[in-house]
Motif scaffolding. Structure first.
Motif, PDB file in Angstrom:
ATOM      1  N   UNK A 223       0.846  -1.194   0.000  1.00 14.30           N
ATOM      2  CA  UNK A 223       0.000   0.000   0.000  1.00 14.30           C
ATOM      3  C   UNK A 223       0.881   1.243   0.000  1.00 14.30           C
ATOM      4  N   UNK A 224       0.492   2.298  -0.732  1.00 15.25           N
ATOM      5  CA  UNK A 224       1.310   3.522  -0.781  1.00 15.25           C
ATOM      6  C   UNK A 224       1.626   4.095   0.596  1.00 15.25           C
ATOM      7  N   UNK A 225       0.660   4.054   1.509  1.00 14.31           N
ATOM      8  CA  UNK A 225       0.913   4.596   2.839  1.00 14.31           C
ATOM      9  C   UNK A 225       1.945   3.770   3.601  1.00 14.31           C
ATOM     10  N   UNK A 226       1.907   2.447   3.404  1.00 17.02           N
ATOM     11  CA  UNK A 226       2.893   1.590   4.055  1.00 17.02           C
ATOM     12  C   UNK A 226       4.298   1.892   3.545  1.00 17.02           C
ATOM     13  N   UNK A 227       4.408   2.124   2.235  1.00 14.96           N
ATOM     14  CA  UNK A 227       5.714   2.465   1.657  1.00 14.96           C
ATOM     15  C   UNK A 227       6.207   3.795   2.210  1.00 14.96           C
ATOM     16  N   UNK A 228       5.329   4.783   2.252  1.00 11.48           N
ATOM     17  CA  UNK A 228       5.721   6.094   2.766  1.00 11.48           C
ATOM     18  C   UNK A 228       6.155   6.007   4.225  1.00 11.48           C
ATOM     19  N   UNK A 229       5.426   5.228   5.018  1.00 11.23           N
ATOM     20  CA  UNK A 229       5.769   5.073   6.431  1.00 11.23           C
ATOM     21  C   UNK A 229       7.133   4.395   6.573  1.00 11.23           C
ATOM     22  N   UNK A 230       7.384   3.386   5.746  1.00 14.15           N
ATOM     23  CA  UNK A 230       8.645   2.645   5.831  1.00 14.15           C
ATOM     24  C   UNK A 230       9.833   3.541   5.509  1.00 14.15           C
TER      25      UNK A 230
END
Length: 258
Positions: A223-230
């Motif tokens: 998910x885009x948000x998971x990538x951004x958080x990582x």
């Protein structure tokens, strides 16, 4: 899909002391005769042709070869700042069809090119280097072992997903670990394989894994948000001095038999 790295990325990577160490070892291995003729295949922006030329005497020559005209312009600009016009020339050309006569070179060097060639093309390029090298000449190949790329983080599963996706952005990601087999298969003698662990900065990791994250998102694996958080978590760990990422590089040296 094949990830091609910019001249700027290559310049920044070359400043890494771990990469500088393996580069210096490759120059030592390549040059047996300071008056000889050498080729740096896939020379990029001239990061290595200039220091090689500086090691040669007035009878020595090094030719840098690359298929990217922009990289060659950067190489010529770099060489213009050194008094080595007689020793160095950059050529536009194809690694699979080298513009050198049979057995005309005292050695060939090739750094981080095979990873960008499909395996069948990598074999063809290596055969060309063999053809152009004199008996007794040296072949020196360096490549990045991308399967060893790892990043310390809290979410190891996501890190493994991204590094696996990263392999799909490289045409020949296993090229480095196959170098010794490649040399042996072509009958080279005195084969030496040396590895080095290269520490990576956070900016390099973000650049390297950007395409991998996009690939994972397109397939619905991330998910885009998971990538951004990582990526934000990585930046935070770097700010706190806890960041660690590394990849192995391998250098293989062999002598063409007489």
């Amino acid at each position: 899909m094949n990830r091609i790295f910019s001249s700027r990325y290559l310049d920044e990577a070359a400043d890494n002391p771990d990469i500088q160490h393996i580069k210096q070892r490759s120059y030592d291995a390549l040059i047996g005769d300071a008056g000889g003729t050498y080729a740096d295949i896939g020379c990029g922006p001239g990061l290595d042709t200039v220091p090689i030329a500086l090691r040669l005497n007035d009878k020595g020559r090094v030719f840098g070869l690359d298929a990217d005209a922009a990289q060659l312009r950067a190489a010529d600009a770099r060489a213009a700042g050194a008094d080595i016009a007689a020793q160095l020339r950059h050529l536009h050309g194809d690694a699979c069809a080298l513009p050198f006569d049979d057995q005309s070179l005292d050695g060939c060097r090739c750094e981080r090119l095979l990873q960008h060639l499909a395996p069948v093309m990598a074999l063809r390029a290596f055969a060309e280097a063999m053809r152009a090298t004199k008996p007794g000449g040296r072949l020196v190949y360096i490549d990045t072992d991308w399967p060893s790329f790892s990043v310390h983080c809290a979410d190891a599963g996501l890190e493994r997903l991204l590094t696996a996706c990263h392999l799909q952005t490289i045409a020949n990601p296993y090229a480095a670990r196959g170098l010794a087999d490649l040399f042996a298969g072509h009958g080279l003698a005195d084969i030496r394989l040396v590895g080095a662990t290269v520490r990576l900065a956070g900016g390099a990791v973000r650049l390297l894994l950007k395409d991998a994250a996009s690939l994972a998102q397109r397939h619905g694996w991330l998910a885009p948000l998971d990538a951004a958080y990582w990526f934000a978590a990585l930046a935070h760990s770097e700010q706190q001095g806890r960041f660690y990422a590394a990849v192995n590089m391998l250098c293989c040296v062999g002598t063409k038999p007489g």
